[in-house]
Design an enzyme around this catalytic site. Structure first.
Site, short mmCIF file in Angstrom:
data_model
loop_
_atom_site.label_atom_id
_atom_site.label_comp_id
_atom_site.label_asym_id
_atom_site.label_seq_id
_atom_site.Cartn_x
_atom_site.Cartn_y
_atom_site.Cartn_z
N LYS A 1 -1.89 -4.10 9.77
CA LYS A 1 -0.55 -3.59 9.42
C LYS A 1 0.05 -2.89 10.63
CE LYS A 1 2.10 -1.41 5.78
NZ LYS A 1 2.08 -0.92 4.40
N SER B 1 0.81 3.92 10.53
CA SER B 1 1.48 5.03 9.86
C SER B 1 1.90 6.07 10.89
CB SER B 1 0.55 5.69 8.84
OG SER B 1 1.13 6.89 8.37
N ALA C 1 0.85 -1.20 0.00
CA ALA C 1 0.00 0.00 0.00
C ALA C 1 0.88 1.24 0.00
CB ALA C 1 -0.90 0.00 1.23
N GLY C 2 0.32 2.33 -0.53
CA GLY C 2 1.01 3.61 -0.52
C GLY C 2 1.46 4.05 -1.89
N LEU C 3 1.78 3.11 -2.77
CA LEU C 3 2.24 3.51 -4.10
C LEU C 3 1.06 3.97 -4.95
CD1 LEU C 3 5.14 2.03 -6.02
CD2 LEU C 3 3.06 2.55 -7.27
N ASN D 1 2.40 9.12 10.17
CA ASN D 1 2.15 10.42 9.54
C ASN D 1 0.76 10.98 9.76
OD1 ASN D 1 4.77 10.28 8.47
ND2 ASN D 1 4.04 8.99 6.81
N THR D 2 -0.06 10.28 10.54
CA THR D 2 -1.35 10.81 11.00
C THR D 2 -1.26 10.94 12.51
OG1 THR D 2 -2.62 9.86 9.18
CG2 THR D 2 -3.82 10.38 11.19
N ASN E 1 5.13 -1.41 8.61
CA ASN E 1 5.04 -0.07 8.06
C ASN E 1 6.42 0.60 8.14
OD1 ASN E 1 3.83 2.44 7.16
ND2 ASN E 1 1.92 1.76 8.10
N MET F 1 3.32 11.69 4.05
CA MET F 1 2.21 12.01 3.15
C MET F 1 0.93 12.31 3.90
SD MET F 1 3.86 11.76 0.33
CE MET F 1 2.63 11.80 -0.95
N LYS G 1 -2.43 5.00 -4.04
CA LYS G 1 -3.35 5.26 -2.92
C LYS G 1 -4.82 5.24 -3.33
CE LYS G 1 -0.04 8.11 -0.33
NZ LYS G 1 -0.02 7.31 0.91
N THR H 1 -3.46 3.85 1.45
CA THR H 1 -4.55 3.84 2.41
C THR H 1 -5.65 4.82 1.98
OG1 THR H 1 -3.06 3.26 4.23
CG2 THR H 1 -5.15 4.31 4.82
N ASN I 1 8.87 9.70 4.13
CA ASN I 1 7.63 10.35 3.68
C ASN I 1 6.77 10.71 4.88
OD1 ASN I 1 4.75 8.98 3.70
ND2 ASN I 1 6.26 7.31 3.69
N PHE J 1 -1.87 10.09 4.51
CA PHE J 1 -3.10 9.51 3.94
C PHE J 1 -3.78 10.46 2.95
CE2 PHE J 1 -4.09 6.62 7.89
CZ PHE J 1 -2.99 5.84 7.60
#
Length: 343
Positions: free
Chosen positions: A221, A179, A63-65, A181-182, A250, A114, A67, A87, A112, A116
């Site tokens: 995950k 993740s 996942a992630g490539l 990043n959230t 992750n 990003m 989205k 995601t 990264n 989500f």
């Protein structure tokens, strides 16, 4: 000839996120015009069973490539045995401010943050349904998360929305609680919050099984930065709530392996070669605690076929690629398939 190795220096002149979009759009163009063959080695068909699903081979896309499911058919043409999209969140969101992706080329790594960024779960589902790969029975996992504006105390509501939305369409569903990043998302891996989340998901899954007369596998995950005590708790809940598989892992918040890199202090999750050891350690721990009863999808730091085989040797049933593709290109897929098949 490995054409990607010729193209990569030009791609690496672009900002990483722009290069990401350019690569995917170019891949889509080549696929539409049937021009992909010079870029790929045809992957072997090695039927692999995972939670009752028959994968084309044991190497999937992480996942992630992709989205939003915009590039499913083009990515499938590269020879993956299965794809994971997302995601995705209940509502569309931009993600974190730019710039939010950074190359650490000397370490073959990426940072990264990003956040989500995606078009929302409903838009993704429509693209999945429209793809030829889906219509032909290809294995597509859908990875779900929570919106950034949803308080962590109410996170389960977003996961339940995502679960209900993707259930009829997904080959499997991944619950992404790892993740970095959230804000506060990784708190969901803690004892009480994880119990509550998995309990709610388990209750909802039972309803969905009755509604759709099918049992869609659910994967969890997890992060590579867990303590052994946290791993033990997660392993217990995975068994208790009948989670079908673990995706390990992750990205990491550790910078121990990239201390000499200029971009090391950028916030976000680190992926690529430096993640391999951390990921392997988590795979080994879960495999030991669960006595090999729960399949593990190994992801993190796979840059060669040998890396993929190492994940298999420490307990992974199948593997997924992302950052390795950026540094090695599509030929990495067949290299990993061949290495895992030799064992």
């Amino acid at each position: 000839m490995d054409l990607y190795s010729i193209i990569r220096p030009a791609l690496f002149r672009f900002d990483p996120e722009n290069a990401h979009h350019l690569s995917l759009e170019s891949l889509s163009f080549l696929h539409r015009h049937q021009l992909l063959n010079p870029f790929i080695n045809k992957s072997s068909y090695i039927p692999t069973n995972l939670c009752g699903l028959t994968l084309g081979n044991p190497v999937g896309l992480a996942a992630g490539l992709d989205k939003d499911g915009k590039y499913i058919d083009a990515l499938a043409a590269l020879g993956f045995g299965f794809l994971e999209i997302g995601t995705v969140t209940p509502l569309p969101q931009f993600g974190n401010p730019l710039p939010r992706m950074f190359r650490l080329s000397n370490s073959k790594a990426i940072i990264n943050r990003m956040g989500f960024n995606n078009d929302g779960v409903q838009a993704c589902i429509k693209r999945v349904e429209a793809s030829s790969y889906y219509q032909d029975g290809g294995i597509i996992g859908l990875n779900i998360g929570k919106n950034a504006t949803t308080p962590i105390e109410e996170a389960h509501t977003d996961y339940l929305i995502g679960l209900r939305s993707v259930y009829p369409f997904a080959s499997y569903i991944t619950i992404n609680i790892s993740s970095p990043n959230t804000k506060n998302l990784r708190q969901l891996q803690s004892n009480n919050q994880l119990y509550h989340l998995l309990e709610q998901i388990s209750i909802e899954r039972d309803k969905l099984i009755q509604q759709f007369s099918k049992r869609t596998p659910i994967f969890l995950k997890i992060a590579p930065d867990l303590t052994l005590e946290e791993v033990e708790v997660i392993a217990q809940y995975i068994e208790q709530f009948q989670i079908d598989a673990i995706i390990a892992t992750n990205t990491t918040i550790s910078r121990d392996q990239v201390s000499q890199e200029k971009q090391k202090d950028q916030a976000g999750g680190l992926s690529g070669a430096p993640l391999a050891h951390l990921s392997n350690q988590i795979i080994k721990q879960f495999n030991h605690l669960l006595n090999g009863k729960i399949p593990i999808i190994g992801v993190g730091g796979i840059m060669t076929g040998t890396d993929a085989l190492e994940k298999k040797l420490v307990g992974a049933k199948v593997v997924q690629l992302y950052s390795g593709l950026i540094y090695r290109g599509p030929n990495l897929i067949q290299e990993c398939i061949s290495a895992m098949d030799l064992d």
